[in-house]
Structures are given as structure tokens and as C-alpha cells.
Design an enzyme around this catalytic site. Structure first.
Site, PDB file in Angstrom:
ATOM      1  N   TYR A  97     -15.075   3.151   8.441  1.00 29.78           N
ATOM      2  CA  TYR A  97     -13.679   3.195   8.702  1.00 29.78           C
ATOM      3  C   TYR A  97     -13.238   3.893  10.090  1.00 29.78           C
ATOM      4  O   TYR A  97     -12.427   3.350  10.850  1.00 29.78           O
ATOM      5  CB  TYR A  97     -12.990   3.856   7.726  1.00 29.78           C
ATOM      6  CG  TYR A  97     -11.403   4.279   7.838  1.00 29.78           C
ATOM      7  CD1 TYR A  97     -10.542   3.221   7.726  1.00 29.78           C
ATOM      8  CD2 TYR A  97     -11.042   5.445   7.483  1.00 29.78           C
ATOM      9  CE1 TYR A  97      -9.307   3.466   7.614  1.00 29.78           C
ATOM     10  CE2 TYR A  97      -9.766   5.638   7.633  1.00 29.78           C
ATOM     11  CZ  TYR A  97      -8.861   4.681   7.783  1.00 29.78           C
ATOM     12  OH  TYR A  97      -7.424   4.891   7.535  1.00 29.78           O
ATOM     13  N   ILE A 121      -1.909  -8.988   0.338  1.00 30.38           N
ATOM     14  CA  ILE A 121      -2.910  -9.856  -0.185  1.00 30.38           C
ATOM     15  C   ILE A 121      -2.749  -9.881  -1.638  1.00 30.38           C
ATOM     16  O   ILE A 121      -2.985 -10.843  -2.461  1.00 30.38           O
ATOM     17  CB  ILE A 121      -4.347  -9.347   0.037  1.00 30.38           C
ATOM     18  CG1 ILE A 121      -5.340 -10.568  -0.077  1.00 30.38           C
ATOM     19  CG2 ILE A 121      -4.823  -8.153  -0.631  1.00 30.38           C
ATOM     20  CD1 ILE A 121      -6.410 -10.401   0.665  1.00 30.38           C
ATOM     21  N   LYS A 149     -11.513   2.334  13.474  1.00 26.51           N
ATOM     22  CA  LYS A 149     -10.315   2.972  14.019  1.00 26.51           C
ATOM     23  C   LYS A 149     -10.499   3.183  15.455  1.00 26.51           C
ATOM     24  O   LYS A 149      -9.562   3.214  16.054  1.00 26.51           O
ATOM     25  CB  LYS A 149      -9.712   4.129  12.995  1.00 26.51           C
ATOM     26  CG  LYS A 149      -9.350   3.735  11.608  1.00 26.51           C
ATOM     27  CD  LYS A 149      -8.115   3.010  12.098  1.00 26.51           C
ATOM     28  CE  LYS A 149      -7.261   2.705  10.536  1.00 26.51           C
ATOM     29  NZ  LYS A 149      -6.423   1.589  10.918  1.00 26.51           N
ATOM     30  N   GLY A 183       0.659  -1.300   0.087  1.00 28.45           N
ATOM     31  CA  GLY A 183       0.094   0.016  -0.241  1.00 28.45           C
ATOM     32  C   GLY A 183       0.664   1.298   0.160  1.00 28.45           C
ATOM     33  O   GLY A 183       1.909   1.222   0.047  1.00 28.45           O
TER      34      GLY A 183
HETATM   35  C1  AKB Z   1      -8.587   8.234   4.322  1.00 27.42           C
HETATM   36  O1  AKB Z   1      -8.839   9.345   3.382  1.00 27.42           O
HETATM   37  O2  AKB Z   1      -9.557   7.366   4.352  1.00 27.42           O
HETATM   38  C2  AKB Z   1      -7.371   7.792   4.872  1.00 27.42           C
HETATM   39  C3  AKB Z   1      -7.199   8.350   6.231  1.00 27.42           C
HETATM   40  C4  AKB Z   1      -7.204   9.937   6.283  1.00 27.42           C
HETATM   41  O3  AKB Z   1      -7.156   7.546   7.100  1.00 27.42           O
HETATM   42  N1  AKB Z   1      -6.326   8.628   4.069  1.00 27.42           N
END
Ligand code: AKB
Length: 324
Positions: free
Chosen positions: A139, A36, A143, A12
């Protein structure tokens, strides 16, 4: 004694540069990498789906790394398209690694968090380390949950885990994929190809960003910091520079005056609007001496110089004009 590292998600945007930096420091054979996606040319690469705990365990038992960097994740924009899959992948890999660490299979873990842990009610300017965290993306939720879990494993099991809330990262070798901040990298590619760019964010949507060299240096500095100096065992705020799409386009136009940008905000604008516009990274500065080096213009020059070589290997000047 060189430190031996394992990078999960080495293909990545950050993982690939981290591989290079760690190998320069500790030697090729001391940085084993997995992803992966296949990487047949690398002698120390294993193809691995890190959600497969048994395979991950076998690899770690075989290689016995000291440090593990867990860089694999589904980022914000992509995660909105496959919410449950993204949640499962992001959390399963984390738990696999956390459990293997408690079993004594390696010493230190780096786990990346993100500015996505913040949400609509977070103060937007100079967002502090400890404040409202009400993410409204899959996301961001993964996190934030991850931050709570890594701190829990540290407190409950004494696991040595270190994390950074990365802002958007600008890099030229490997493009980011699936993020909300990706527009910033895309702009450079369009500008250098002489194509107009359609930006999916509003022109005045500021976001915290960091140049890849600073991001890698922050990661290495945190991993090398004495553990007893670290007050944050979830993930540190780390700031680079904040700018809007309009400001970035203007900065690029100093070198490529004809560059045109049109604004057509899509679902990613809502994500960006829920994130901080700038970050307060006092804890990182005090605890492990963090200081960013790249401001907006330095970043733009680095990106254009390096990408220009990629697009126009024989050119001596930017296609367009000299900086004014
Ligand atoms: C995203 O845009 O999802 C990432 C981040 C800020 O974690 N670059």
C-alpha cells in the site's frame, strides 16, 4: 455556478462522508457517486469497477463532472494479503483517471495519499513533508508511486491534482476496512457493546490520527484553495492528533470505566512501527490555512455520543458512567 463532482469509491469510510459534505454544499444532483458495491437507494449512484477504463470514460463523458475524487483503494493491512492484486487495483484506477483528465474530461482531481508513504528510516516524530520515504508495504509503495505520478502529470500536462497524506481516520458512520489504523475505531464499538477488545498493536505504538470531520474539511479546503498557493503537487502532510492504543483506551475509560483491552500484536504492528508517530503539517498550514479542530478528548466524545445512539437509541447516558 455549482461545482459538479464525481466520487469514485463513495461507499468507503471517507467517500461516504465526502458524499454527504459535497451534497450539502453543492446539491444532491451535483454529486454523482460510484462504487464497486451497490447502493440501490441513491438516485445518483452508478455501480462501477473503476479499473474498467472504458466504463469509467463513458460515465465521465456522460456526467461531465468538474471535479473527480478518487477514493477507492485497497488499504495497508489488506494489501499485504493480496500484494499484486492490491498494487494493480490501486495503480490502474489512478492511471485511468489521470489519463482521462489529460484528455480534458474534467478539471480537478483529488487523490488521497497516506502516512504509509513513510517507512522504517523516516524520522518518526513530527515527520516533515520532505524526508526519507522508504515504505515497506504494498500500500505504501503504491501511494508513494502515486505521489510521484500525480506530480509528474501536474508538471508534464498541467493537470490540476491535489492530494493529502491521510493519517488514520476515526469515524462512526462507516467503519474503515483493511487498514492498520482501524483498531482505533474498533475500540469504540467494543467499548460500547461492553466487550473486551483484543488490540493487534502494542500498547505504546503511537500513530497520527484525525477525526472524520477534520479529514473531510481538509479535503474540501484543499480542493477550494487557489492553485497558485499550492507548493505541494504530490500530497500534503496533514496532522490531527497522535495517540497510542493505551492512551485511547484510557480516554474511553473516562466514560466507560469497565472497558478492558488486551494486547496481542500481529503483522500489523510491524506496519505501524514503520510509520510516523506524529506529523509536521507546516506546508498545509502555510499554503491553505489548514488547522485541525478535534483533539483526543473531543474526538472520543464525538465518537461515543454518536455511536451510543446507534447501539442504544433510547439511552440518555453512556452505559457506564458520566465523564469524570
Ligand atoms: C491504513 O491504515 O492503511 C490507512 C492509512 C493510514 O492510510 N488508514
Amino acid at each position: 455556478m455549482p461545482v459538479k463532482s464525481l466520487i469514485i469509491g463513495s461507499g468507503g469510510q471517507i467517500g461516504s462522508e465526502l458524499t454527504k459534505a459535497l451534497r450539502e454544499k453543492y446539491g444532491m444532483e451535483n454529486v454523482v457517486i460510484t462504487d464497486i458495491v451497490d447502493n440501490p437507494k441513491d438516485a445518483y449512484f452508478y455501480r462501477l469497477d473503476a479499473t474498467d477504463k472504458d466504463k469509467l470514460r463513458s460515465l465521465i463523458e456522460h456526467e461531465r463532472p468538474d471535479h473527480v475524487y478518487l477514493m477507492a483503494a485497497i488499504l495497508s493491512a489488506k494489501a499485504e494479503q493480496f500484494p499484486l492484486r492490491a498494487w494493480n487495483i490501486n495503480m490502474d484506477i489512478l492511471f485511468n483517471v489521470l489519463e482521462l483528465q489529460t484528455q480534458g474530461l474534467f478539471k480537478r482531481l483529488f487523490w488521497p495519499s497516506s502516512i504509509a508513504v513513510f517507512g522504517p528510516h523516516t524520522p518518526k516524530e513530527h515527520t516533515p513533508q520532505y524526508t526519507v520515504t522508504d515504505p515497506n508495504t504494498v500500500y505504501g509503495i503504491s501511494k508513494l508511486a502515486g505521489e510521484r505520478w500525480v506530480e509528474y502529470y501536474h508538471q508534464r500536462h498541467g493537470s490540476d491534482i491535489r492530494g493529502i497524506r491521510y493519517p488514520g481516520v476515526l469515524s462512526w458512520k462507516v467503519q474503515p476496512g483493511g487498514g492498520t489504523t482501524d483498531y482505533a475505531v474498533e475500540m469504540f464499538h467494543y467499548a460500547l457493546r461492553g466487550e473486551p477488545y483484543v488490540c493487534y498493536l502494542e500498547p505504546d505504538q503511537a500513530l497520527p490520527m484525525i477525526y472524520i470531520d477534520d479529514a473531510i474539511r481538509a479535503t474540501l479546503e484543499l480542493m477550494e484553495a487557489p492553485g497558485n498557493r499550492l507548493r505541494v503537487r504530490s500530497a500534503y502532510n496533514v496532522a490531527g492528533v497522535s495517540f497510542t492504543p493505551r492512551e485511547l483506551a484510557q480516554a474511553i475509560r473516562r466514560y466507560i470505566p469497565d472497558f478492558k483491552v488486551e494486547y496481542k500484536p500481529d503483522f500489523r504492528q510491524r506496519i505501524a512501527a514503520s510509520w510516523p508517530r506524529s506529523i509536521d503539517d507546516t506546508y498545509a498550514r502555510e499554503d491553505w490555512g489548514w488547522q485541525h479542530r478535534f483533539d483526543l478528548d473531543a474526538m472520543v466524545r464525538e465518537m461515543l455520543t454518536n455511536l451510543r445512539r446507534h447501539y442504544y437509541p433510547d439511552a440518555t447516558l453512556f452505559p457506564g458512567a458520566e465523564p469524570t
